[in-house]
Design an enzyme around this catalytic site. Structure first.
Site, PDB file in Angstrom:
ATOM      1  N   CYS A 247       0.808  -1.225   0.000  1.00 49.13           N
ATOM      2  CA  CYS A 247       0.000   0.000   0.000  1.00 49.13           C
ATOM      3  C   CYS A 247       0.841   1.275   0.000  1.00 49.13           C
ATOM      4  O   CYS A 247       0.318   2.362  -0.252  1.00 49.13           O
ATOM      5  CB  CYS A 247      -0.934  -0.009   1.199  1.00 49.13           C
ATOM      6  SG  CYS A 247      -2.047  -1.428   1.225  1.00 49.13           S
TER       7      CYS A 247
ATOM      8  N   HIS B  33      -3.186   7.025   2.223  1.00 49.28           N
ATOM      9  CA  HIS B  33      -3.596   5.750   1.629  1.00 49.28           C
ATOM     10  C   HIS B  33      -5.060   5.512   1.937  1.00 49.28           C
ATOM     11  O   HIS B  33      -5.510   5.661   3.080  1.00 49.28           O
ATOM     12  CB  HIS B  33      -2.732   4.622   2.189  1.00 49.28           C
ATOM     13  CG  HIS B  33      -3.271   3.259   1.905  1.00 49.28           C
ATOM     14  ND1 HIS B  33      -3.671   2.859   0.649  1.00 49.28           N
ATOM     15  CD2 HIS B  33      -3.504   2.193   2.741  1.00 49.28           C
ATOM     16  CE1 HIS B  33      -4.104   1.619   0.701  1.00 49.28           C
ATOM     17  NE2 HIS B  33      -4.013   1.188   1.955  1.00 49.28           N
TER      18      HIS B  33
ATOM     19  N   ASN C  85     -10.179   0.119  -1.592  1.00 46.22           N
ATOM     20  CA  ASN C  85      -8.743   0.107  -1.290  1.00 46.22           C
ATOM     21  C   ASN C  85      -8.011  -0.473  -2.506  1.00 46.22           C
ATOM     22  O   ASN C  85      -8.113  -1.660  -2.779  1.00 46.22           O
ATOM     23  CB  ASN C  85      -8.504  -0.739  -0.043  1.00 46.22           C
ATOM     24  CG  ASN C  85      -7.051  -0.816   0.372  1.00 46.22           C
ATOM     25  OD1 ASN C  85      -6.143  -0.572  -0.430  1.00 46.22           O
ATOM     26  ND2 ASN C  85      -6.813  -1.178   1.620  1.00 46.22           N
TER      27      ASN C  85
END
Length: 336
Positions: free
Chosen positions: A121, A262, A292
């Site tokens: 990520c 993020h 995500n």
């Protein structure tokens, strides 16, 4: 911590983002899983309302190339400027070979350097950090792409994980030249929390457990464990990374105009906002309509900021990311 404060100017052109055409609402995900849970459960738990998933025939190199082509064409970039391609991904086309060489012909490129970067990520921000160091060392331009496909690694029996993820890609050019640039890199920093090294994982397929030795079908899927611990560690690590970078620069949270974290889930983003003491109106949120997207999420969110929100010359933008493996990366940009 790996801290980079450029000794000469380094710039970013872009980013541009790309999302698959296939939109999956929460109801679509539940139908795919064959569960009777309510869509509102996903929204309440994650903040995600929809996400984009690739088609079965699409792979990481395809979506990486799509984002890069959008950048190259929108910004009329001369491909002869590019000396290296950096691809941040945890979902390459194959375990071997690396995926970055597979992207080159899709972009009309050949004979340049290639590098796959695995930072989960933290992928986009980490690739910008590495690209900036290379641009300083070589005086040349580096094409950065962050691309991840999570939908192909989701378990129909694991709603908590499956509800979160989408697919997507983002690309920018890291360059020592100011022409056409959108941002100047002020500084960046990488870190890691080894205590999180295997909380988010696909257990099978690597040298620890090759596919042909695996007898547990659940280990081929992405699995997030210890949810409460993972949430708190994510909040702590991203907040600490942002604070560390600002401290090194002699800045405070109040000095930052925009925050691009993020996009893990909406509750985590807002917990980071609270912990930093940032103005919520300055924090970019895209997770509601992208899910995500792992290493691509910060690049996609930065592209959204650039396209949709009132970003002015001279404003500062703080990129904040952390995720699987405990890898973290932050970067401060100045809008030109």
């Amino acid at each position: 911590m790996s801290f980079l404060k450029p000794t000469a100017p380094v710039y970013l052109l872009g980013p541009r983002s790309w999302l698959p055409a296939r939109v999956m609402t929460n109801q679509d995900v539940l139908d795919w899983m064959g569960t009777r849970a309510r869509p509102s459960w996903i929204t309440h738990r994650t903040g995600v309302e929809k996400r984009h998933w690739v088609e079965p025939e699409q792979a990481c190199s395809d979506i990486a190339a799509a984002a890069a082509l959008r950048l190259l064409e929108d910004c009329a970039i001369d491909r002869r400027r590019i000396s290296q391609l950096l691809l941040a991904t945890v979902s390459g086309d194959f375990p071997t070979p690396p995926t970055s060489p597979l992207v080159l012909p899709k972009l009309g490129l050949d004979g340049i350097g290639v590098l796959d970067l695995v930072a989960a990520c933290a992928g986009f921000t980490s690739a910008v950090h590495v690209g900036a160091g290379l641009a300083l060392a070589t005086g040349s331009d580096h094409l950065v792409i962050a691309a991840d496909i999570r939908s192909k690694f989701l378990n129909r029996e694991d709603l908590a994980t499956t509800a979160l993820f989408g697919d997507g890609a983002a690309s920018c050019l890291v360059t020592p030249r100011p022409e056409q640039a959108d941002y100047q890199l002020v500084a960046s920093e990488l870190g890691a929390d080894a205590s999180m090294a295997d909380i988010i994982a696909i257990r099978a397929g690597g040298s620890r457990l090759p596919h042909h030795l695996n007898d547990d079908p659940t280990k081929v899927f992405l699995k997030m464990e210890h949810g409460a611990t993972l949430f708190m560690k994510g909040v702590d690590n991203m907040s600490a990374g942002a604070a560390s970078l600002l401290r090194r620069l002699g800045m405070s949270v109040a000095d930052v105009d925009w925050f691009v974290p993020h996009q893990a889930n909406l509750h985590l983003i807002r917990a980071i906002t609270d912990k930093l003491g940032a103005d919520p109106a300055k924090v970019v949120e895209t997770v509601q309509f992208t899910g995500n997207t792992s290493g691509a999420s910060v690049g996609i969110a930065l592209a959204h900021l650039q396209e949709k929100l009132p970003l002015r010359s001279g404003q500062s933008v703080l990129l904040i990311s952390a995720g699987a493996g405990g890898a973290s990366a932050c970067a401060l940009l100045k809008r030109l």
